[in-house]
Design an enzyme around this catalytic site. Sequence first.
Site, PDB file in Angstrom:
ATOM      1  CG  HIS A 189     -14.048  23.740   9.208  1.00 62.66           C
ATOM      2  ND1 HIS A 189     -14.868  24.405  10.089  1.00 62.66           N
ATOM      3  CD2 HIS A 189     -14.807  23.479   8.115  1.00 62.66           C
ATOM      4  CE1 HIS A 189     -16.070  24.548   9.546  1.00 62.66           C
ATOM      5  NE2 HIS A 189     -16.057  23.997   8.349  1.00 62.66           N
ATOM      6  CG  ASP A 225     -15.559  25.953  12.962  1.00 61.99           C
ATOM      7  OD1 ASP A 225     -16.594  25.312  12.760  1.00 61.99           O
ATOM      8  OD2 ASP A 225     -14.585  25.914  12.191  1.00 61.99           O
TER       9      ASP A 225
END
Length: 323
Positions: free
Chosen positions: A179, A151
Site C-alpha cells: 500500500h 486501492d
Amino acid sequence: MGLCDGQIGYALVPMIARGIMLGTDQPVILHMLDIPPAAEALNGVKMELVDAAFPLLKGVVATTDAVEACTGVNVAVMVGGFPRKEGMERKDVMSKNVSIYKSQASALEKHAAANCKVLVVANPANTNALILKEFAPSIPEKNITCLTRLDHNRALGQISEKLNVQVSDVKNVIIWGNHSSTQYPDVTHATVTTPAGEKRVPELVNDDEWLKSGFISTVQQRGAAIIKARKLSSALSAASSACDHIRDWVCGTPEGTWVSMGVYSDGSYNVPAGLIYSFPVTCRNGEWTIVQGLSIDEFSRKKLDLTAEELTEEKALAYSCLT
C-alpha cells in the site's frame, strides 16, 4: 469490535453500527481506543453513538487503555499509527510504529477473543501488520491482514469513470504488493458486465498506454491527490473500504469475484514468503484464499517484483527497530 479512533475511526464507527461491515442482522459492541489527550473527544463520539440510536449497537466501550479495548474483541481494525512528518526518515516512522504496535499487539495477544481477525489500516500498513505479528505470535498468520481494498476500490472507480459504466458492473481488478506508490493496480483480468455479456477491461478501454501509465499512477497517487484537495487524508473512503474488507472476509466474496487483501505470502506468484503482500483473494467461511493460476505478463512481472523489493526493504528496516 476494537479499533483506534481518529478521522477514519469517526467515519468508521457509524458504518459498523449500521451493519455495513458485518451485516444488517449482526449486533455489535464497539470498543474504541484512543490516546489519553483525546479521551474527552472520544467520549463525545460515544455520546453521539448513543444519540444515533443504532438498533444493532448493543454496547460502546470508549477507553485509552489498550487492554480494556482489546478484551474479548472478535474483529480488530487498527487505524492508529504514527504519521511521517516533515524531516523524518523512514526509520524514525518505523521506530514509532514499532512502539505503538508492540503495545496493541500484546493486548490483542493476551485479551482478544480466540480467532480474532485483525485488519491493519495505519501506514505503512503492510509492514505495521508484520510488526503486529511479531508481538502477537499466538494469533494465526491468516488472521492478520492489511488494507489494500481502498486501492482496489480506487481502481474500480477509475475504470468505471473511464468507461462511463456503473462501478458495480466492474470486477476483478487486482492490487499487487504494497500500500504505497510501488503498488501495481492491474486490470489484465478485470471484466465489465455489459448488455452483451462480460467483456475484458483492456479491450473495452482500448488504450494500452493509459492502462500502463495514467491509470496506474492515478491509483498509486490518489491518496496524495485527496490530501491536496481536502487538506486532510482519506477518511470516508478508507473507512468504507475497511468495511468492505471485513465484510467479504467474514461473509464471503461473490461467486466469480475476487478482491485485493494484504495477506501473508506463501510464495504464490514468486513473491517471497513471509511478506504481507496484496494478492487477489476469494473468501469463504471466514477464510481467505489466494487466487491461483493467473497469467502474469512481462510488464506485470516487473511491477510485482518492484513492490516486493520495497516490502523486503521495509521488513528489514522494521526488524532493525525491534532490537
